[in-house]
Each structure stands twice: as structure tokens, then as C-alpha cells.
Design a protein around this motif. Structure first.
Motif, PDB file in Angstrom:
ATOM      1  N   GLU A  21      17.091   6.211 -16.786  1.00 12.01           N
ATOM      2  CA  GLU A  21      16.625   5.040 -16.062  1.00 12.01           C
ATOM      3  C   GLU A  21      16.268   3.900 -17.028  1.00 12.01           C
ATOM      4  O   GLU A  21      16.650   2.759 -16.822  1.00 12.01           O
ATOM      5  N   LEU A  30       4.948   0.996 -13.620  1.00 11.24           N
ATOM      6  CA  LEU A  30       5.157   1.314 -12.215  1.00 11.24           C
ATOM      7  C   LEU A  30       5.791   2.686 -12.026  1.00 11.24           C
ATOM      8  O   LEU A  30       5.759   3.250 -10.957  1.00 11.24           O
ATOM      9  N   ASN A  31       6.359   3.204 -13.097  1.00  7.47           N
ATOM     10  CA  ASN A  31       7.041   4.481 -13.006  1.00  7.47           C
ATOM     11  C   ASN A  31       6.096   5.651 -12.787  1.00  7.47           C
ATOM     12  O   ASN A  31       6.528   6.763 -12.524  1.00  7.47           O
ATOM     13  N   HIS A  73      11.010  -1.868  -7.676  1.00  7.84           N
ATOM     14  CA  HIS A  73       9.952  -2.466  -8.486  1.00  7.84           C
ATOM     15  C   HIS A  73      10.278  -3.892  -8.860  1.00  7.84           C
ATOM     16  O   HIS A  73       9.999  -4.319  -9.962  1.00  7.84           O
ATOM     17  N   PHE A 106       6.735   8.046  -9.958  1.00  6.23           N
ATOM     18  CA  PHE A 106       7.835   8.994 -10.139  1.00  6.23           C
ATOM     19  C   PHE A 106       7.469  10.055 -11.163  1.00  6.23           C
ATOM     20  O   PHE A 106       7.871  11.207 -11.068  1.00  6.23           O
ATOM     21  N   VAL A 153       2.433   2.258  -3.381  1.00  9.72           N
ATOM     22  CA  VAL A 153       1.674   2.872  -4.468  1.00  9.72           C
ATOM     23  C   VAL A 153       1.236   4.301  -4.144  1.00  9.72           C
ATOM     24  O   VAL A 153       0.731   4.997  -4.999  1.00  9.72           O
ATOM     25  N   PRO A 204      20.092  -0.687 -13.127  1.00  9.02           N
ATOM     26  CA  PRO A 204      19.409   0.554 -12.768  1.00  9.02           C
ATOM     27  C   PRO A 204      19.207   0.606 -11.272  1.00  9.02           C
ATOM     28  O   PRO A 204      18.767  -0.367 -10.677  1.00  9.02           O
ATOM     29  N   PRO A 239       1.773   8.007  -3.936  1.00  6.99           N
ATOM     30  CA  PRO A 239       2.806   8.878  -4.509  1.00  6.99           C
ATOM     31  C   PRO A 239       3.538   9.650  -3.404  1.00  6.99           C
ATOM     32  O   PRO A 239       2.928  10.450  -2.697  1.00  6.99           O
ATOM     33  N   TYR A 296       2.352  -8.540 -16.877  1.00  7.98           N
ATOM     34  CA  TYR A 296       3.544  -9.341 -16.641  1.00  7.98           C
ATOM     35  C   TYR A 296       3.171 -10.813 -16.616  1.00  7.98           C
ATOM     36  O   TYR A 296       3.835 -11.642 -17.221  1.00  7.98           O
ATOM     37  N   VAL A 322       4.696  11.386 -11.599  1.00 10.09           N
ATOM     38  CA  VAL A 322       3.904  12.409 -10.946  1.00 10.09           C
ATOM     39  C   VAL A 322       4.808  13.375 -10.190  1.00 10.09           C
ATOM     40  O   VAL A 322       4.651  14.594 -10.270  1.00 10.09           O
ATOM     41  N   ALA A 323       5.816  12.831  -9.497  1.00  9.53           N
ATOM     42  CA  ALA A 323       6.750  13.689  -8.783  1.00  9.53           C
ATOM     43  C   ALA A 323       7.430  14.629  -9.761  1.00  9.53           C
ATOM     44  O   ALA A 323       7.617  15.812  -9.484  1.00  9.53           O
ATOM     45  N   ILE A 331      17.897   0.101 -17.317  1.00  9.85           N
ATOM     46  CA  ILE A 331      17.102  -1.123 -17.170  1.00  9.85           C
ATOM     47  C   ILE A 331      17.251  -2.005 -18.402  1.00  9.85           C
ATOM     48  O   ILE A 331      17.494  -3.212 -18.312  1.00  9.85           O
ATOM     49  N   ILE A 361       8.160  -1.931 -15.446  1.00  8.67           N
ATOM     50  CA  ILE A 361       8.775  -0.722 -14.903  1.00  8.67           C
ATOM     51  C   ILE A 361       8.133   0.534 -15.460  1.00  8.67           C
ATOM     52  O   ILE A 361       7.896   1.502 -14.745  1.00  8.67           O
ATOM     53  N   LEU A 383       6.085  12.056  -3.329  1.00 11.54           N
ATOM     54  CA  LEU A 383       6.377  13.484  -3.316  1.00 11.54           C
ATOM     55  C   LEU A 383       5.140  14.323  -3.005  1.00 11.54           C
ATOM     56  O   LEU A 383       5.194  15.166  -2.106  1.00 11.54           O
ATOM     57  N   PRO A 384       3.996  14.093  -3.697  1.00  8.97           N
ATOM     58  CA  PRO A 384       2.816  14.895  -3.334  1.00  8.97           C
ATOM     59  C   PRO A 384       2.453  14.737  -1.862  1.00  8.97           C
ATOM     60  O   PRO A 384       2.129  15.722  -1.196  1.00  8.97           O
ATOM     61  N   VAL A 420      -2.005   5.376  -9.916  1.00  7.50           N
ATOM     62  CA  VAL A 420      -0.836   4.533  -9.650  1.00  7.50           C
ATOM     63  C   VAL A 420      -1.280   3.110  -9.313  1.00  7.50           C
ATOM     64  O   VAL A 420      -0.698   2.130  -9.801  1.00  7.50           O
ATOM     65  N   ILE A 421      -2.343   2.992  -8.520  1.00  5.81           N
ATOM     66  CA  ILE A 421      -2.832   1.658  -8.157  1.00  5.81           C
ATOM     67  C   ILE A 421      -3.279   0.901  -9.403  1.00  5.81           C
ATOM     68  O   ILE A 421      -2.931  -0.269  -9.610  1.00  5.81           O
ATOM     69  N   ILE A 440       0.839  -1.193   0.000  1.00  3.47           N
ATOM     70  CA  ILE A 440       0.000   0.000   0.000  1.00  3.47           C
ATOM     71  C   ILE A 440       0.878   1.248   0.000  1.00  3.47           C
ATOM     72  O   ILE A 440       0.683   2.170  -0.783  1.00  3.47           O
ATOM     73  N   ASN A 478      -0.366  -0.168 -11.463  1.00  5.48           N
ATOM     74  CA  ASN A 478       0.255  -1.327 -10.839  1.00  5.48           C
ATOM     75  C   ASN A 478      -0.453  -2.610 -11.212  1.00  5.48           C
ATOM     76  O   ASN A 478       0.168  -3.609 -11.547  1.00  5.48           O
ATOM     77  N   LEU A 530      -4.311  10.794  -8.282  1.00  5.58           N
ATOM     78  CA  LEU A 530      -2.962  10.276  -8.490  1.00  5.58           C
ATOM     79  C   LEU A 530      -2.830   8.880  -7.924  1.00  5.58           C
ATOM     80  O   LEU A 530      -2.365   7.956  -8.594  1.00  5.58           O
ATOM     81  N   ALA A 531      -3.258   8.735  -6.654  1.00  8.44           N
ATOM     82  CA  ALA A 531      -3.094   7.439  -5.994  1.00  8.44           C
ATOM     83  C   ALA A 531      -3.843   6.364  -6.773  1.00  8.44           C
ATOM     84  O   ALA A 531      -3.318   5.267  -7.011  1.00  8.44           O
ATOM     85  N   THR A 546      -6.949  -1.431  -1.724  1.00 11.59           N
ATOM     86  CA  THR A 546      -5.968  -0.351  -1.609  1.00 11.59           C
ATOM     87  C   THR A 546      -6.633   0.996  -1.896  1.00 11.59           C
ATOM     88  O   THR A 546      -6.367   1.991  -1.229  1.00 11.59           O
TER      89      THR A 546
END
Lengths: 392, 317, 342
Positions: free
Chosen positions: C223, C273-274, B309, C277, B130, B302, B132, C332, C279-280, C227, C270, B134-135, C321-322, B127, C325, C317-318, C16
Motif C-alpha cells: 500500500e 490514518l492506517n 483517506h 487497518f 474512525v 493506491p 475500527p 497535514y 488493528v484489523a 501511495i 495515510i 473488523l473488531p 484511531v480518533i 464518526i 486522525n 482502539l477507537a 467522537t
């Protein structure tokens, strides 16, 4: 009474006459109504406002087709935009850019007191215990209620350095809340506390504020509390951190420590007034053309309302304030107002580091006819915008 | 004691010293630390008592008097840069210490105890993974009092997830090794097994991870400071960049005020990354070359991704 | 078995999301800084006016049963109708797609966010696309030329790119690009332009996008390159590559026929899942370039203490990302034949 009219607006009675307070709160102003030389054509929040010229304007119709007011995320970008010609005029810019823009042949700088002169102030929490508002916390440091300490702080405040560093010289040293931009109401005969670390140290020594435990910070005469003050500023002031940092250095030289913290304006309001849950705050006021409001800020009556930030209470001052409010003779009123400023400088509820000047700039190769000779500058004002025409 | 295990800390150190990339990174990091530690000796001015600056001192270009120029307050950039290194490195070290401590304990207990504990801890980690970072950090720092310790705490508390996952899988694999099952068979206690057998083999990985978390923490701190959420009393490199950016460095032509702290951040982050890489190669020398290459060469992986991940599928089953 | 796994994964993602909703709601009420006070702005308002604003933003209701407010906690009436508390009203509104009303702009949060999201997606989409293409290409070249100067240069470039603070690279590129290339300084379009054609509009947006996209691409390129490089080396170390070599296939054929597809596998996970990042990065890039996107919205909302906007943006955002994922996880499983069964 001009001051009251300055912030009163005319509303159409056929729309507003019947509405309740609730309706006023719910009102989102989606369809704008106005009577000016420009009409709102498009608005994107935080991006731009596009104005079209009102061809049916009752006065002289502007010579341009419209105007776009664009928002930039930072001031550096703004200057860059003017340089590259992306915009024709900017109303706000970092003073650091002045030197660079002065050398640009296509750009004209306009420096002067703005239409609404601004005051940057350092506020001390002086609220007397018996005046503490019902919902107030009144946690101010006791030493600040001692005029000697405030005088020492004033002597240890290097106003010229603040003007040099923070405003890059584009400002004048401040005295009281009444800025020099207010013309005749500004008392220009007052003598300020000179920047003099030795005098400041002597004042504190003589009054018994000694560094008992040798940690470099003075203690109160009873030896209990160190002279360590909370210093807050409004987080939306870009100059806040720099002012605080410079103050902490010169104040540090007289054995006074500050704990610095920027607070967002809402939080700052909630600790400031009428809660009086602070020691020292750096903040500012915009001024009306008339000094009445800024003078009211220091009256006892305003302590519970939250308008008084310092909690300063002086019956002599209150009396003068009441007198000037009803005085109809302009010259006599001016005398009263000058006397109030003398009291304010003597009692130091505030240290005023400076009165800032505004810098605006426009491109000479795009439009001409901007009003730049007025003592108050505002290039974005319709008065200017309706006069300009393209350069041929 | 620990060195008795192949792949233990001492052996790792010895091999690391032969790794070129890792040693370059270590040298870079040591240089940065030295600059920070000896700041009072090296710095041309005392940041607490700078010479009185006037309007003539603002954004002066580099000169003999000010090797890195001056900033928006007429202060010496080199002095601020050196003292800023202290703050940035300190945030990096403390925040990663918090992150690695939490992540290490979480990973170790999840991996060692297993079963329901493992399930709950890893679900929680998932949990946190996932959300984020930074925010969330921006929101928390903005709404609490901006002090260095709040920033350290927030970065630490949000940065432990990758460590937890990594340490858990390492613990799981060590737990299955024969000497651990043997020790258990002869009646060794849990604490003894962890201290004597598991920790020595998990520790090198923890070190790798720490180094990488330091670089992330420094990046995060600089970002928070840049967004105006730094501690004004502790000027870090990010804070210097914030002042330069918001107080017109570029429009005044003062690129030097932006350059020095930026390069400082890149320098330290790169150093940590290289060290992490070097350690990683030492710990996992299996992939020294591949079947199409003619040379023997170390492989770089990397940094962020391998730990954060790692595909979840195999060990989740 | 596959179905059960799918159901498990989806159920977990939903759980989640629920957790994030709860966290999102209470986070803003536990932290110092009272949403009610921020909504009211000026404490000098009359009591009735304050109350009217509370009602407008739904702040007059108890936060949840037994708690009139959380900061400071005041255990109040526990017998209120749970559906009439702020929490359940909030959850209910979410189901109707309502995120509340922005304190700052007085507009529905969902509407503001929707517009902002598209701007961010455009920027991220293009930049990620470029970063993936270039990163993969560079990674393949480096892995193929393992140990040569080409490999080293690519490696050093990628490591430095990875170490760059996004906002710093942005500032440097901003001033380089606007001074030397005459590119716009900020925003997404030239305001007030009347475009002659759709192409003129595309070109205008493109000019504004160039620098932020470049910044984004460089930051992520490093990155992806690292990879791809290590993943390909991994694959090339497998025995079947040796077998193929023994069969007389040349390097190019081996790469094309066997290695690339397998090496791409970890990339898929990846990239998805990125998003976290990404978002940041968006917060930083949109602040530097005044890009009217989601990241910029978060930054502005923090400054304005616009709690409904923050809550909305954070949730959005959350959840993305979920979902990313989940998609990555399922993809995968689908792509990698080894991870099929429990």
C-alpha cells in the motif's frame, strides 16, 4: 462414593471456616497454597505457567528442576513446536498430526483413554409438556418425541465415518452416556443401531412420515410440520462444525433437514437446560471414574435443575437409579447400571457418536521415564512429571 | 441518453476496453465468476452427496482423482473450492451492493442538498470512518446468529463510508458545472437534475468504487470466517481456510488445503483491484506521465487510500 | 484562524470519543447475548450466588433510567438516581481509568490491556517502520523508473501484496519459517528462559518477532509503495519540476531538492490514518502467531464472551484511531502550506 470425592477438594479451615459465600466469590486466589511436588513460580495468563520443583515435598522429590506449561494459540503450532523441539511434551494435538508424528524418530506417541474419559453426545429435546420447568420454553420439535424418528436418526448416523473423519480413527463407537473408559461399568453386551439408510427410510415411511410436498424433506403424519430440526453445537468444540456437517448429509438422505448453528457455551446453556428451547444439540460430558453422575443426567429429578439436557423422563429408569445409589454390593450395582444403559440405548434420549481417545506425545531425546503403560494417560500429571529425568 | 455527457458511462466503457491492466483484471474476475457459475458442471463431485470418506481419504495429496487433493474430512478440495467461490463472490457482491447503495445515497444527498444536511451526514460518516471495522464486525457477528446474511449485512453496513465521501465530492464538483446551473435556471426539478445530469457523471465513479468495495468485502468475509465466525452451512473460501487451519492441515502436511482457497481470494481481490485501477485511469487520464519520465505511461494509484483517506482539509472548509 | 481550526478539530475529536463511549456501552447491551448471563456463566448457581456475582460486576443496577435491562427492554423505575445506573457508573469509572473486571481472568481490564498494548505496539511499531521505509524506497524507484520493467515488477509485487489476506500470508510464513529457519512457532518469549544478558533477551524476542513482523511488513508495504509512487508522479507532473529541469538540474537533484518532500505529504496522513487497518491486521496476525497482544485479546474475549475486556479493548482502539486522525489532520495542516486558512 468415589465419584463424589473425585470432585471434592480439601480446604484449610483456618482460612475458610469463617468466610461467607460472598467472600468465596470475591476470592481471586492470588497467592496459591498447595502441597504438591511442584510450586507455582510464574504465571502469565494465556502464555505460560512456570512450576519450580518443591524441594521440601514430603514424597519423592522430582528429578527435574521444574516444568513449564505453555499455551499455544492453535494446535498446529503445538505440533510444530514439538517437532522443532521447542517443547518436550504436548498433551493435546489434532489427530491429523498422528501420521506425521509417527514417522518422527525422536517422538513417541501415546494413545489411549484419558484420565477423564470424554463422551460426545447428540442430545434430543424430549421434555414432556407436563414436566416443563417453570422457567422453561420447551419448544422442541414434536417429531423428536417419537421414538421411531430417533431410531431412524440413529440408523442414519454413520458412527464409523464420524470416528474416521473427526477423530481420524482414534475413538470407539458410542452407545450411551457411559463411556467404555469406565471399565466394568460399561455394558459391552449391547447391540447398537446399525448404520443403514434403507432401514431408517423404512421406519419413517411405515410411521407415516412422508414427503408430501415433494421438497425432499419429510413431513409429520398430519402433514403440518416438516422434519426440519435445529441442530446446535458448542462453539468451543473444534469438531462441532464437522460432526454437524457429516450428520446433515446422512440425515439428509432420509429426508430430514437440519438448520446448523454453533453457539457459544453460555448461549447454548441458556437454550439447552432447563429452558429446553432447542431440537438437537451436539455437546459432551467429561466423566468421573464412577458412572453415577452421568446416569443421573437422564433422571426425571434433574429436569428442573438443568442437569438433564434431554428432559428424558422414565419412572423405570428413575427407580433403577435410586436402587443403584444405595446398592452396596458392587456386582449387583453393576447389574443395575448395565440395565440402565440398556434402557437408555432403547429409548435414545441421546445418540452417542463416539468415545474419543486422547493422543499425547513426547520427545524421546529429552526426558525419559514418562508413565505410558497405564490405561489412563496424562503425561502432564505430577505422577509422570515427578518420575521423568533427562536423557543422558 | 447518458452517453451525451463526456465522461459518461458508455464513453468510459469504450476507453476501459483499451486499458490493459483493467482488461486483465476483468478477465480474471470473469474467469472466477464462470468457475462459480459452472461449479456443478466442472466440479468432480457433488458437495451435497460426496462419496463416503474414510480415514484413508484424509489430506490426500493432489492426484488425478483429486486434482487439488482432499481436506480434513476427506472431501475433494477442488469441488469445495468451486462451490466456495459461489459463496465468497456472492458475499462480495451483495455486501458491496449494500455498502455502495448506502454510500451512494448518503454521498449524493449530502453533496446535492448541501448545507446542514451535508454537515450532519458527513459528520456521521466521519464518526463511522474512525470506528475500527473488523473488531466491530467480529463483535457483532459473534454475538448474533452466524448466518451468511448477517455477515453480508455487517460487512455492507460497515463499508459504505468511503463511497459516501467519494460520491459527495464528485456530486459537489458536478453540481457547480455550468450545464447544471443552466438547467436549474430554466426551472428543471431536483429529481430531473439528479437523474439527467448528476447521476451520469457520478455513476462511473460509483462503479470504480463498487469494484474496490467488492474486494474489501471478500477479504473481510474470509477474515471473519477464518476467525471461526462464518456460516457453517455456506462454506466459503475463508471457511475452508478455517477448517484447514484449526484441523491440522499443516501438521499433516496438507498444504494444498490451504493453498487453493488462499489463492482464490488473492485472485479475486487482485482482479477487482486491477479493474478499479483501470477504470480510475480511464476516468482520470490527466496524469499519463510526469516531467522526468521519457515514456507515456498510465499511473496506478493506491486503491484503498485514495477513496477512504482523501485528505479532508480542502473540501471541509 | 489557525487557532479556531485547532479548537474545532479537538472539539470534534472529543465529541467522537463521547459517541464511541455511548455506542460501546449500549452495543453490548443491545446485541443478543446478555452480559449478566455471560458474567454468571452457570445458570445452575443458586439465586444468592447469582445475585452476588451481579453485584460484583455491577450488573444489579438498572442499565439507565427507565430501563432495568435493554435486552429485552423493560421500562422500569424512572425515578432512580441517574448516577446509580450502570451507564453513569461506567462513565464515572472510565474517568478514573477503570475499565471494569474481566469476567474470564477476574483481573482489572485496564491492567490486562496495558500489558497487551505494549506487546502490540512493539510489533506494529517495528513492522510499520520497516513497511514505510521499504514502501517509500520502492515507490520512489518505481515512480522514477516509470514504465520500465523495474516499475512493473514493483507494481505487480505491491498489488499482490495488497491483495493477500493477512492471516493467510501469516500461516504460510509461519510454517515456512518454523520448518526451514527453525524460528519459534508462537508467543513472544521462550518461556522460563533465564537470560544471560539483556542482549540474549532482545535476540529471543527478536526471533519470536521475525515472522509476524515480516507478515505485517509485506501486507502494508504494498500500500505504501502504491501511495508513494502515485504521489511522486503527481508532484513530478507539476510545472515547477519542468522549470527546474529547464534550469539544468538533473533528475536526482530535482528529486532531492523539490519532489520528495512534497510527495511525502500524503504519506503522513495515510500512515496515521492506517491505524484502523493496522488493528484489523493485529487481530489476524496475533491469532496466527499466538502473539500476546491487543488483537489476540479481542479474539480471545469474543470466544469467552468477556464483555468488560471487549468493551475496554474496543474503546482503546477507537480512541487511538480518533487521536491518530486528529494528529494526522493537524500535521497535514502544519506541513502543507496550501491548507492554512479556512
Amino acid at each position: 462414593m468415589e465419584s463424589q470425592l473425585f470432585s471434592l477438594y480439601i480446604l484449610p479451615e483456618h482460612l475458610w471456616g469463617e468466610k461467607t459465600a460472598q467472600a468465596a466469590i470475591d476470592f481471586t486466589n492470588d497467592t496459591m497454597v498447595g502441597s504438591g511436588p511442584f510450586k507455582l513460580a510464574e504465571y502469565r495468563q494465556n502464555q505460560f505457567v512456570r512450576l519450580d520443583t518443591n524441594q521440601d515435598y514430603y514424597g519423592s522429590v522430582p528429578k527435574v528442576d521444574g516444568a513449564i506449561l505453555q499455551t499455544y494459540g492453535n494446535q498446529d503450532a503445538l505440533v510444530q513446536a514439538l517437532k522443532t523441539g521447542e517443547v518436550d511434551m504436548i498433551t493435546e494435538m489434532p489427530n491429523t498430526a498422528v501420521a506425521a508424528l509417527r514417522n518422527d524418530a525422536n517422538i513417541q506417541l501415546v494413545v489411549g483413554a484419558p484420565l477423564d474419559p470424554g463422551v460426545t453426545d447428540i442430545i434430543f429435546n424430549l421434555v414432556p409438556p407436563d414436566q416443563c420447568p417453570p422457567d422453561g420454553k420447551c419448544t422442541g420439535h414434536p417429531a423428536l418425541k417419537d421414538l421411531t424418528v430417533r431410531k431412524a436418526l440413529a440408523h442414519a448416523t454413520d458412527k464409523q465415518q464420524l470416528i474416521d473423519i473427526v477423530l481420524l480413527g482414534l475413538g470407539t463407537p458410542g452407545l450411551t452416556l457411559i463411556p467404555d473408559g469406565l471399565g466394568v461399568y460399561y455394558n459391552n453386551t449391547l447391540q447398537d443401531y446399525a448404520f443403514d439408510i434403507a432401514t431408517a427410510n423404512k421406519l419413517l415411511d411405515d410411521a407415516g412420515y412422508k414427503d408430501v410436498n415433494g421438497d425432499g424433506v419429510r413431513e409429520t403424519p398430519d402433514g403440518k410440520a416438516p422434519l426440519s430440526f435445529r441442530l446446535n453445537w458448542a462453539g468451543d468444540m473444534s469438531s462441532g462444525p464437522r460432526i454437524a456437517e457429516l450428520l446433515s448429509k446422512t440425515w439428509g438422505e432420509i429426508g430430514i433437514k437440519v438448520e446448523m448453528q454453533g453457539l457459544d457455551p453460555d448461549t447454548l446453556t441458556s437454550v439447552c437446560c432447563p429452558a429446553f428451547d432447542y431440537d438437537i444439540i451436539i455437546w459432551g460430558w467429561g466423566s468421573d471414574p464412577d458412572p453415577a453422575f452421568l446416569l443421573s443426567v437422564m433422571t426425571t429429578d434433574e429436569i428442573p435443575t438443568g442437569t438433564s439436557e434431554s428432559g428424558y423422563s422414565n419412572p423405570e429408569y428413575d427407580e433403577l437409579f435410586a436402587q443403584q445409589a444405595v446398592e452396596t454390593d458392587k456386582e449387583k450395582r453393576k447389574e443395575l447400571i448395565w440395565e440402565m444403559q440398556a434402557i437408555a440405548l432403547r429409548d435414545l434420549p441421546y445418540i452417542i457418536p463416539y468415545y474419543g481417545q486422547n493422543v499425547q506425545a513426547f520427545r524421546k531425546d529429552r526426558f525419559q521415564g514418562w508413565i505410558t503403560d497405564s490405561s489412563k494417560i496424562a503425561l502432564e500429571d505430577p505422577s509422570s512429571l515427578s518420575l521423568i529425568e533427562p536423557v543422558k | 441518453m447518458e452517453s451525451s455527457h463526456p465522461g459518461g458511462l458508455t464513453a468510459t466503457m469504450r476507453n476501459f476496453s483499451r486499458n490493459r491492466m483493467g482488461m486483465v483484471g476483468l478477465a480474471m474476475l470473469l474467469l472466477a465468476i464462470a468457475l462459480a457459475v459452472f461449479a456443478p458442471v466442472i466440479a468432480p463431485y457433488d458437495p451435497a452427496k460426496p462419496p463416503r470418506a474414510t480415514i484413508m481419504d484424509i489430506y490426500l495429496p493432489p492426484s488425478a482423482e483429486h486434482p487439488f487433493g482432499t481436506d480434513d474430512a476427506g472431501q475433494d478440495v477442488l469441488t469445495n473450492f468451486l462451490y466456495g467461490a459461489r459463496v465468497s463472490l456472492m458475499v462480495g457482491f451483495f455486501a458491496s451492493f449494500i455498502a455502495v447503495a448506502i454510500g451512494g445515497v448518503m454521498g449524493l444527498s449530502a453533496g446535492f442538498i448541501g448545507g446542514r444536511t451535508d454537515n450532519i451526514l458527513m459528520r456521521f460518516t466521519d464518526i463511522m470512518l474512525v470506528i475500527p471495522d473488523l473488531p466491530l464486525a467480529v463483535v457483532i457477528v459473534a454475538l448474533t446468529k452466524p448466518s451468511l446474511w448477517v455477515i453480508v449485512l455487517v460487512i455492507g453496513l460497515l463499508g459504505w463510508t468511503s463511497t459516501a465521501r467519494l460520491i459527495r465530492s464528485q456530486t459537489l464538483s458536478v453540481k457547480q458545472r455550468r450545464f447544471v446551473t443552466r438547467a436549474r435556471a430554466v426551472g428543471a426539478g431536483n429529481f430531473y437534475i439528479i437523474r439527467r445530469h448528476i447521476l451520469p457523471l457520478v455513476l462511473p465513479l460509483l462503479v470504480v468504487n463498487t469494484v474496490l468495495v467488492i474486494s474489501l468485502a471478500i477479504l473481510n468475509e474470509s477474515t471473519l470466517s477464518f476467525l471461526g465466525l462464518g456460516d457453517p452451512t455456506a462454506p466459503s473460501w475463508g471457511q475452508m481456510l478455517n477448517f484447514a487451519f484449526t484441523r491440522g492441515a499443516m501438521s499433516a502436511g496438507g498444504w494444498w488445503a490451504l493453498l487453493a482457497p488462499g489463492i482464490g481470494i488473492v485472485w479475486v481481490v487482485l482482479a477487482c483491484t486491477l479493474i478499479g485501477q483501470g477504470l480510475e485511469q480511464v476516468l482520470n487520464p490527466r496524469l499519463a506521465s510526469h516531467n522526468l519520465s521519457s515514456t507515456k505511461q498510465m499511473i496506478l494509484r493506491p486503491p484503498r487510500t485514495q477513496s477512504q483517506h482523501a485528505p479532508q482539509a480542502p473540501d471541509q472548509a | 484562524m489557525r487557532n479556531r481550526r485547532l479548537i474545532n478539530k479537538v472539539a470534534w475529536a472529543l465529541f467522537t470519543i463521547c459517541f464511541v463511549i455511548v455506542l460501546n456501552f449500549f452495543l453490548f447491551r443491545i446485541l443478543p447475548g446478555d452480559p449478566a448471563r455471560a458474567g454468571i456463566r452457570d445458570p445452575r448457581l443458586t439465586a444468592e450466588a447469582q445475585q452476588a456475582i451481579r453485584v460484583r460486576f455491577g450488573l444489579d443496577k438498572p442499565v439507565i433510567n427507565c430501563f432495568a435491562s435493554i435486552n429485552p427492554p423493560k421500562p422500569a423505575d424512572c425515578f432512580v438516581n441517574p448516577l446509580d445506573t450502570q451507564f453513569f457508573i461506567y462513565v464515572g469509572n472510565l474517568f478514573r481509568g477503570e475499565f471494569g473486571i474481566s469476567y474470564h481472568s477476574n483481573q482489572p481490564v485496564a491492567q490486562v490491556l496495558a500489558e497487551r498494548t505494549w506487546n502490540t505496539l512493539l510489533l506494529i511499531g517495528v513492522a510499520q517502520f520497516l513497511a514505510i521505509i521499504l514502501g517509500v524506497a520502492l515507490g520512489v524507484i518505481a515512480a522514477w523508473k516509470l514504465g520500465t520493467p523495474v516499475d512493473y515488477s514493483a507494481l505487480i509485487f505491491s498489488l499482490v501484496a495488497w491483495s493477500l489476506p493477512t492471516f493467510w500470508l501469516g500461516i504460510i510464513l509461519l510454517f515456512w519459517g518454523s520448518t526451514n529457519l527453525g524460528l519459534p512457532i508462537g508467543g513472544m518469549v521462550t518461556p522460563g528462559m533465564n537470560y544471560a544478558s539483556i542482549w540474549a533477551q532482545v535476540i529471543d524476542v527478536g526471533r519470536h518477532m521475525f515472522l509476524p513482523t515480516l507478515t505485517y511488513t509485506i501486507v502494508f508495504l504494498g500500500e505504501y509503495m502504491l501511495i508513494m509512487r502515485s504521489s511522486l508522479i503527481d508532484v513530478l507532473s507539476e510545472d515547477y519540476v519542468l522549470t527546474a529541469k529547464a534550469k539544468g538540474l538533473n533528475s536526482y537533484q530535482i528529486l532531492k531538492a523539490h519532489a520528495l518532500r512534497n510527495a511525502m505529504l500524503p504519506m503522513v496522513t495515510i500512515i496515521a490514518l492506517n491505524l484502523g487497518f493496522t488493528v484489523a491486521g493485529a487481530v489476524q496476525i496475533e491469532t496466527v502467531f499466538s502473539w500476546p497482544g491487543l488483537g489476540g485479546a479481542i479474539y480471545e474475549a469474543v470466544g469467552q464472551r468477556d464483555y468488560p475486556m471487549l468493551q475496554g479493548a474496543f474503546l482503546l482502539l477507537a480512541v487511538s484511531v480518533i487521536v491518530a486522525n486528529l494528529v494526522a489532520d493537524l500535521l497535514y495542516t502544519y506541513l502543507d502550506p496550501r491548507v492554512q486558512l479556512e
